[in-house]
Design a protein around this motif. Structure first.
Motif, mmCIF file in Angstrom:
data_model
loop_
_atom_site.group_PDB
_atom_site.id
_atom_site.type_symbol
_atom_site.label_atom_id
_atom_site.label_comp_id
_atom_site.label_asym_id
_atom_site.label_seq_id
_atom_site.Cartn_x
_atom_site.Cartn_y
_atom_site.Cartn_z
ATOM 1 N N PHE A 1 0.848 -1.182 0.000
ATOM 2 C CA PHE A 1 0.000 0.000 0.000
ATOM 3 C C PHE A 1 0.894 1.246 0.000
ATOM 4 N N ALA A 2 0.695 2.115 -0.959
ATOM 5 C CA ALA A 2 1.527 3.311 -1.053
ATOM 6 C C ALA A 2 0.753 4.438 -1.721
ATOM 7 N N VAL A 3 1.244 5.653 -1.515
ATOM 8 C CA VAL A 3 0.627 6.859 -2.064
ATOM 9 C C VAL A 3 1.667 7.580 -2.911
ATOM 10 N N PHE B 1 5.491 9.582 6.658
ATOM 11 C CA PHE B 1 5.676 8.932 5.362
ATOM 12 C C PHE B 1 7.158 8.788 5.047
ATOM 13 N N LYS B 2 7.480 7.768 4.283
ATOM 14 C CA LYS B 2 8.864 7.546 3.876
ATOM 15 C C LYS B 2 8.903 7.374 2.362
ATOM 16 N N THR B 3 10.018 7.708 1.775
ATOM 17 C CA THR B 3 10.182 7.604 0.326
ATOM 18 C C THR B 3 10.286 6.147 -0.082
ATOM 19 N N GLY B 4 9.639 5.813 -1.185
ATOM 20 C CA GLY B 4 9.612 4.433 -1.628
ATOM 21 C C GLY B 4 10.849 4.016 -2.395
ATOM 22 N N SER C 1 8.703 2.367 -7.468
ATOM 23 C CA SER C 1 8.893 3.731 -7.949
ATOM 24 C C SER C 1 9.361 4.594 -6.801
ATOM 25 N N ASN C 2 10.372 5.415 -7.053
ATOM 26 C CA ASN C 2 10.848 6.294 -5.990
ATOM 27 C C ASN C 2 9.965 7.530 -5.829
ATOM 28 N N THR C 3 8.864 7.584 -6.620
ATOM 29 C CA THR C 3 7.895 8.668 -6.431
ATOM 30 C C THR C 3 6.787 8.258 -5.466
ATOM 31 N N LEU C 4 6.789 6.994 -5.050
ATOM 32 C CA LEU C 4 5.787 6.530 -4.095
ATOM 33 C C LEU C 4 6.246 6.806 -2.669
ATOM 34 N N TYR D 1 2.884 2.871 11.378
ATOM 35 C CA TYR D 1 2.851 1.552 12.020
ATOM 36 C C TYR D 1 4.230 0.896 12.100
ATOM 37 N N ASP D 2 5.265 1.575 11.613
ATOM 38 C CA ASP D 2 6.626 1.040 11.749
ATOM 39 C C ASP D 2 6.992 0.921 13.229
ATOM 40 N N GLN D 3 7.792 -0.085 13.540
ATOM 41 C CA GLN D 3 8.277 -0.276 14.907
ATOM 42 C C GLN D 3 9.784 -0.024 14.926
ATOM 43 N N LEU D 4 10.214 0.897 15.756
ATOM 44 C CA LEU D 4 11.602 1.336 15.772
ATOM 45 C C LEU D 4 12.396 0.638 16.867
ATOM 46 N N GLU D 5 13.708 0.686 16.753
ATOM 47 C CA GLU D 5 14.586 0.042 17.725
ATOM 48 C C GLU D 5 15.149 1.025 18.748
ATOM 49 N N GLY D 6 15.091 2.323 18.448
ATOM 50 C CA GLY D 6 15.735 3.308 19.320
ATOM 51 C C GLY D 6 16.959 3.877 18.644
ATOM 52 N N ASN D 7 17.643 4.747 19.346
ATOM 53 C CA ASN D 7 18.767 5.447 18.712
ATOM 54 C C ASN D 7 20.132 4.864 19.062
ATOM 55 N N GLY D 8 20.156 3.667 19.578
ATOM 56 C CA GLY D 8 21.425 3.009 19.884
ATOM 57 C C GLY D 8 21.797 3.091 21.349
ATOM 58 N N THR D 9 21.490 4.200 21.982
ATOM 59 C CA THR D 9 21.774 4.349 23.419
ATOM 60 C C THR D 9 20.500 4.276 24.247
ATOM 61 N N THR D 10 19.376 4.588 23.620
ATOM 62 C CA THR D 10 18.088 4.573 24.324
ATOM 63 C C THR D 10 17.081 3.772 23.513
#
Length: 462
Positions: free
Chosen positions: A296-298, A319-322, A326-329, A335-344
């Motif tokens: 799913f992309a816009v 939003f993040k670049t696809g 296509s790099n225009t998507l 809903y992404d799940q992040l890991e933190g910045n390395g220290t936190t």
């Protein structure tokens, strides 16, 4: 998938236990309640189809989508894949209702097993869940108030039984929903989020912490506002929305919590009145919002049509670049799940959240109610815009209020399943992104499973 309503009782998640021993202890009731929420997190319900999946496609939110949804995008509900998807939604929602009804059937006879306010809170949540689920069944399968409140719609099931319940009209279902919500609120007056009682991990292992991932008192008030707006009861809708806003329990996301892309509050979690805790949300985000052909992309051009300012927090941070197709998507990040910045580590309060009710919706409801009662719409709309980093609207900007409200709402709740319901509630003749005659084609009413129409006395919702 084509089973009759009797089979709603037979499909249970792994956390559900048929043995009556489940209801012999407080912990068993807690597990049963968690089981209802667990059903709701499944991909065939709010874990995908009723948020960014089928409902996102029907609202034309995505320029790129998996090929499985081609027929859905064209509203060809009779095709096999949409039909199976729709039947799964019907059966899944009524399965969750059945589990809530089973809990409600057992709880009054076991009141003595509960400690503190847990009886009241658990019963209040179960009643609210029954109302929430039926209201979404109505919004999916029934006519809208704007079309015909007296049109026959869905059954309102209030007992754990294989017996078939009669269909009710749209107006009758809404009445039942409001009845359950009113009863729920009486019990939830003991909810810590309402009483202000401090709860710690040492109190019943912290059971009454994290109320935003439960249908808490203010989430039920927010749901009331949504239902009253649906029936065009603007006075009650505004009153309920105002109570949520004035509670001060839900804080606007701060830009400082968005700028670090490794630590960002991507779903604006502090604003959730009610969200599901979807433990596999990270893998779903990776599967459905990443750089491949079947996601799913816009398009960038679509997004620029949504957001008039490139400084809008939603445009900047959600939003993040696809890559790949296509790099225009652009792909949704919320809903992404992040890991933190390395220290936190990434804060636990941001994780696995699928929002179903938001603070911003209360302001949109308030604005709409004021529009129809000759009030000031700008204050409510601009409160949201202020907390999204964009300039205020002026009087000249809201001449066409319906178009402005649609624009504001659309960019706020993309990927959350609410846009389709907005179009339907207003019975709008066109959904942006399609030339379909959505009213003439009956797009706003999903077809009920064929097996259900064999029930004596039932008629097609179409």
């Amino acid at each position: 998938m084509f089973a009759s309503c009797n089979d709603w009782l037979d499909v249970e998640p792994k956390s559900q236990v048929k043995d009556k021993d489940l209801y012999s202890s407080e912990s068993g009731f807690k597990e049963a309640l968690a089981g209802v929420y667990s059903i709701m997190t499944q991909e065939y319900l709010y874990g995908k189809e009723l948020t960014f999946g089928m409902l996102g496609v029907l609202a034309q939110e995505w320029d790129n989508l998996p090929t499985d949804y081609t027929a859905d995008k064209d509203y060809k509900y009779e095709n096999t894949k949409p039909e199976v998807r729709i039947d799964s939604v019907w059966n899944g929602l009524y399965n969750a209702v059945a589990n809530a009804n089973k809990l409600l059937e057992e709880i009054d006879g076991k009141k003595s097993v509960f400690s503190g306010v847990n009886y009241d809170v658990i019963k209040g949540e179960a009643l609210a869940l029954r109302a929430f689920l039926h209201f979404d069944l109505l919004r999916l399968f029934g006519a809208s108030y704007a079309e015909n409140p007296d049109k026959m719609a869905i059954p309102y099931v209030t007992a754990y039984t294989p017996e078939t319940f009669p269909q009710r009209t749209v107006k009758e279902v809404v009445g039942k929903v409001l009845e359950d919500l009113g009863a729920s609120l009486e019990y939830l007056k003991n909810d810590p989020i309402y009483t202000g009682k401090t709860v710690t991990e040492t109190d019943d292992n912290g059971y009454l912490l994290h109320r935003q991932v439960h249908l808490n008192y203010y989430a039920v008030k927010g749901l009331q506002a949504r239902v009253y707006l649906y029936k065009k009861d603007y006075a009650n809708a505004a009153s309920c929305a105002s109570e949520v806003i004035e509670s001060g329990k839900f804080e606007w996301v701060k830009q400082s919590n968005l700028t670090d892309e490794k630590m960002a509050d991507l779903s604006f979690s502090t604003e959730h009145l009610f969200a599901l805790n979807v433990v596999t949300l990270g893998s779903r985000a990776e599967k459905y919002f990443s750089g491949s052909n079947s996601v799913f992309a816009v398009s960038e051009s679509t997004l620029l049509g949504y957001y008039e300012s490139a400084q809008d927090y939603r445009y900047l941070y959600q939003f993040k670049t696809g890559t790949g197709l296509s790099n225009t998507l652009r792909y949704l990040k919320k809903y992404d799940q992040l890991e933190g910045n390395g220290t936190t580590a990434w804060p636990a309060s941001y994780r696995n959240k699928m929002p179903l009710l938001r603070l911003s919706e209360m302001y949109y409801i308030l604005a709409e109610c004021r529009h129809y009662t000759s009030g000031d719409v700008l204050a409510a709309l601009n409160e949201v815009r202020h907390h999204r980093g964009v300039a205020d609207l002026g009087e000249a900007d809201v001449t066409d209020f319906d178009a402005v409200l649609l624009s504001e709402f659309r960019k706020e709740i993309i990927g959350e399943g609410q846009l389709f319901f907005h179009y339907k509630r207003l019975n709008l003749p066109m959904i942006k992104g399609t030339d379909a005659d959505v009213i003439g084609q009956g797009v706003y009413k999903l077809p009920m499973p064929k097996a259900e129409l064999q029930n004596p006395g039932w008629v097609s919702n179409k």
